[in-house]
Design a protein around this motif. Structure first.
Motif, PDB file in Angstrom:
ATOM      1  N   PRO A   1      40.589  44.941  29.842  1.00  0.00           N
ATOM      2  CA  PRO A   1      40.587  46.338  30.277  1.00  0.00           C
ATOM      3  C   PRO A   1      39.993  46.508  31.674  1.00  0.00           C
ATOM      4  O   PRO A   1      39.081  45.780  32.077  1.00  0.00           O
ATOM      5  CB  PRO A   1      39.716  47.030  29.235  1.00  0.00           C
ATOM      6  CG  PRO A   1      39.803  46.154  28.028  1.00  0.00           C
ATOM      7  CD  PRO A   1      39.910  44.755  28.558  1.00  0.00           C
ATOM      8  N   LEU A   2      40.523  47.466  32.403  1.00  0.00           N
ATOM      9  CA  LEU A   2      40.054  47.721  33.761  1.00  0.00           C
ATOM     10  C   LEU A   2      38.569  48.065  33.771  1.00  0.00           C
ATOM     11  O   LEU A   2      37.841  47.675  34.684  1.00  0.00           O
ATOM     12  CB  LEU A   2      40.867  48.847  34.397  1.00  0.00           C
ATOM     13  CG  LEU A   2      42.379  48.606  34.471  1.00  0.00           C
ATOM     14  CD1 LEU A   2      43.067  49.804  35.095  1.00  0.00           C
ATOM     15  CD2 LEU A   2      42.701  47.332  35.216  1.00  0.00           C
ATOM     16  N   SER A   3      38.105  48.751  32.734  1.00  0.00           N
ATOM     17  CA  SER A   3      36.693  49.130  32.665  1.00  0.00           C
ATOM     18  C   SER A   3      35.783  47.928  32.425  1.00  0.00           C
ATOM     19  O   SER A   3      34.571  48.025  32.565  1.00  0.00           O
ATOM     20  CB  SER A   3      36.468  50.159  31.555  1.00  0.00           C
ATOM     21  OG  SER A   3      36.774  49.604  30.298  1.00  0.00           O
ATOM     22  N   ARG A   4      36.382  46.800  32.074  1.00  0.00           N
ATOM     23  CA  ARG A   4      35.605  45.584  31.839  1.00  0.00           C
ATOM     24  C   ARG A   4      35.879  44.525  32.901  1.00  0.00           C
ATOM     25  O   ARG A   4      35.650  43.340  32.683  1.00  0.00           O
ATOM     26  CB  ARG A   4      35.911  45.032  30.461  1.00  0.00           C
ATOM     27  CG  ARG A   4      35.511  46.004  29.378  1.00  0.00           C
ATOM     28  CD  ARG A   4      35.295  45.303  28.118  1.00  0.00           C
ATOM     29  NE  ARG A   4      34.837  46.260  27.130  1.00  0.00           N
ATOM     30  CZ  ARG A   4      34.122  45.905  26.100  1.00  0.00           C
ATOM     31  NH1 ARG A   4      33.806  44.655  25.928  1.00  0.00           N
ATOM     32  NH2 ARG A   4      33.751  46.801  25.231  1.00  0.00           N
ATOM     33  N   GLY A   5      36.445  44.947  34.024  1.00  0.00           N
ATOM     34  CA  GLY A   5      36.645  44.027  35.139  1.00  0.00           C
ATOM     35  C   GLY A   5      38.051  43.469  35.278  1.00  0.00           C
ATOM     36  O   GLY A   5      38.285  42.623  36.136  1.00  0.00           O
ATOM     37  N   GLY A   6      38.992  43.919  34.450  1.00  0.00           N
ATOM     38  CA  GLY A   6      40.371  43.453  34.569  1.00  0.00           C
ATOM     39  C   GLY A   6      41.015  43.947  35.851  1.00  0.00           C
ATOM     40  O   GLY A   6      40.628  44.977  36.394  1.00  0.00           O
ATOM     41  N   GLN A   7      41.992  43.198  36.343  1.00  0.00           N
ATOM     42  CA  GLN A   7      42.663  43.536  37.591  1.00  0.00           C
ATOM     43  C   GLN A   7      43.888  44.407  37.331  1.00  0.00           C
ATOM     44  O   GLN A   7      44.731  44.063  36.508  1.00  0.00           O
ATOM     45  CB  GLN A   7      43.073  42.262  38.327  1.00  0.00           C
ATOM     46  CG  GLN A   7      41.902  41.397  38.732  1.00  0.00           C
ATOM     47  CD  GLN A   7      40.968  42.134  39.675  1.00  0.00           C
ATOM     48  OE1 GLN A   7      41.398  42.710  40.672  1.00  0.00           O
ATOM     49  NE2 GLN A   7      39.686  42.135  39.347  1.00  0.00           N
ATOM     50  N   LEU A   8      44.001  45.505  38.039  1.00  0.00           N
ATOM     51  CA  LEU A   8      45.069  46.479  37.854  1.00  0.00           C
ATOM     52  C   LEU A   8      46.451  45.895  38.109  1.00  0.00           C
ATOM     53  O   LEU A   8      47.372  46.120  37.336  1.00  0.00           O
ATOM     54  CB  LEU A   8      44.844  47.676  38.786  1.00  0.00           C
ATOM     55  CG  LEU A   8      45.904  48.768  38.764  1.00  0.00           C
ATOM     56  CD1 LEU A   8      45.872  49.502  37.431  1.00  0.00           C
ATOM     57  CD2 LEU A   8      45.695  49.734  39.912  1.00  0.00           C
ATOM     58  N   LEU A   9      46.624  45.108  39.149  1.00  0.00           N
ATOM     59  CA  LEU A   9      47.947  44.647  39.562  1.00  0.00           C
ATOM     60  C   LEU A   9      48.222  43.177  39.242  1.00  0.00           C
ATOM     61  O   LEU A   9      49.195  42.609  39.729  1.00  0.00           O
ATOM     62  CB  LEU A   9      48.125  44.883  41.071  1.00  0.00           C
ATOM     63  CG  LEU A   9      48.015  46.340  41.507  1.00  0.00           C
ATOM     64  CD1 LEU A   9      48.089  46.449  43.018  1.00  0.00           C
ATOM     65  CD2 LEU A   9      49.083  47.185  40.846  1.00  0.00           C
ATOM     66  N   ASP A  10      47.412  42.553  38.421  1.00  0.00           N
ATOM     67  CA  ASP A  10      47.587  41.147  38.055  1.00  0.00           C
ATOM     68  C   ASP A  10      48.621  41.008  36.939  1.00  0.00           C
ATOM     69  O   ASP A  10      48.422  41.533  35.840  1.00  0.00           O
ATOM     70  CB  ASP A  10      46.244  40.570  37.614  1.00  0.00           C
ATOM     71  CG  ASP A  10      46.295  39.090  37.297  1.00  0.00           C
ATOM     72  OD1 ASP A  10      47.345  38.455  37.534  1.00  0.00           O
ATOM     73  OD2 ASP A  10      45.270  38.571  36.820  1.00  0.00           O
ATOM     74  N   LYS A  11      49.727  40.300  37.205  1.00  0.00           N
ATOM     75  CA  LYS A  11      50.769  40.120  36.189  1.00  0.00           C
ATOM     76  C   LYS A  11      50.232  39.396  34.960  1.00  0.00           C
ATOM     77  O   LYS A  11      50.676  39.650  33.850  1.00  0.00           O
ATOM     78  CB  LYS A  11      51.953  39.344  36.764  1.00  0.00           C
ATOM     79  CG  LYS A  11      52.819  40.149  37.680  1.00  0.00           C
ATOM     80  CD  LYS A  11      54.021  39.342  38.119  1.00  0.00           C
ATOM     81  CE  LYS A  11      54.925  40.170  39.010  1.00  0.00           C
ATOM     82  NZ  LYS A  11      56.118  39.419  39.410  1.00  0.00           N
ATOM     83  N   ALA A  12      49.291  38.499  35.149  1.00  0.00           N
ATOM     84  CA  ALA A  12      48.714  37.768  34.022  1.00  0.00           C
ATOM     85  C   ALA A  12      47.866  38.670  33.125  1.00  0.00           C
ATOM     86  O   ALA A  12      47.582  38.308  31.983  1.00  0.00           O
ATOM     87  CB  ALA A  12      47.869  36.596  34.529  1.00  0.00           C
ATOM     88  N   ASN A  13      47.473  39.827  33.623  1.00  0.00           N
ATOM     89  CA  ASN A  13      46.658  40.762  32.851  1.00  0.00           C
ATOM     90  C   ASN A  13      47.503  41.876  32.233  1.00  0.00           C
ATOM     91  O   ASN A  13      46.997  42.689  31.482  1.00  0.00           O
ATOM     92  CB  ASN A  13      45.565  41.371  33.748  1.00  0.00           C
ATOM     93  CG  ASN A  13      44.472  42.033  32.965  1.00  0.00           C
ATOM     94  OD1 ASN A  13      44.133  41.628  31.863  1.00  0.00           O
ATOM     95  ND2 ASN A  13      43.912  43.087  33.530  1.00  0.00           N
ATOM     96  N   ALA A  14      48.795  41.924  32.542  1.00  0.00           N
ATOM     97  CA  ALA A  14      49.679  43.000  32.076  1.00  0.00           C
ATOM     98  C   ALA A  14      50.354  42.625  30.765  1.00  0.00           C
ATOM     99  O   ALA A  14      50.849  41.509  30.604  1.00  0.00           O
ATOM    100  CB  ALA A  14      50.735  43.299  33.139  1.00  0.00           C
ATOM    101  N   ARG A  15      50.386  43.557  29.833  1.00  0.00           N
ATOM    102  CA  ARG A  15      51.027  43.363  28.535  1.00  0.00           C
ATOM    103  C   ARG A  15      51.808  44.615  28.166  1.00  0.00           C
ATOM    104  O   ARG A  15      51.404  45.733  28.479  1.00  0.00           O
ATOM    105  CB  ARG A  15      49.984  43.121  27.430  1.00  0.00           C
ATOM    106  CG  ARG A  15      49.098  41.917  27.628  1.00  0.00           C
ATOM    107  CD  ARG A  15      49.873  40.632  27.409  1.00  0.00           C
ATOM    108  NE  ARG A  15      49.038  39.458  27.409  1.00  0.00           N
ATOM    109  CZ  ARG A  15      48.729  38.750  28.484  1.00  0.00           C
ATOM    110  NH1 ARG A  15      49.166  39.120  29.656  1.00  0.00           N
ATOM    111  NH2 ARG A  15      47.969  37.679  28.395  1.00  0.00           N
ATOM    112  N   ALA A  16      52.902  44.444  27.436  1.00  0.00           N
ATOM    113  CA  ALA A  16      53.692  45.567  26.925  1.00  0.00           C
ATOM    114  C   ALA A  16      53.083  46.018  25.607  1.00  0.00           C
ATOM    115  O   ALA A  16      52.757  45.196  24.745  1.00  0.00           O
ATOM    116  CB  ALA A  16      55.142  45.136  26.718  1.00  0.00           C
TER     117      ALA A  16
END
Length: 92
Positions: free
Chosen positions: A51-66
């Motif tokens: 989650p972005l609130s826990r330090g995740g990157q907004l535009l990182d494809k590896a962090n994106a899920r459907a």
């Protein structure tokens, strides 16, 4: 940075890239209604593994899920380790 970064072109490109893959929901494993209205609980949303609130990157494809809108909302900002395991759609 001015404005909401989720309204910008890079974020929309990431959403379009993920939507084009037509993946099932990473949280529940069921198919997503990609043609549904965006406000429908079973419609597509981009979820972030970290989650972005826990330090995740907004535009990182590896962090994106459907994910379904309902699944994404119910998960909140918990990490992947705290979520329920994905259930198989069939009994083997």
């Amino acid at each position: 940075m001015a404005g909401n970064p989720r309204n910008g072109r890079p974020y929309r490109r990431l959403v379009d890239w993920l939507r084009a893959q037509r993946l099932p929901c990473w949280l529940c494993g069921h198919d997503i209604g990609y043609g549904l209205d965006a406000k429908h609980p079973m419609s597509f949303t981009l979820d972030h593994l970290v989650p972005l609130s826990r330090g995740g990157q907004l535009l990182d494809k590896a962090n994106a899920r459907a994910a379904h809108r309902r699944c994404n909302s119910s998960r909140g900002n918990s990490t992947g380790a705290q979520r329920q395991p994905v259930r198989s759609s069939r009994r083997w």
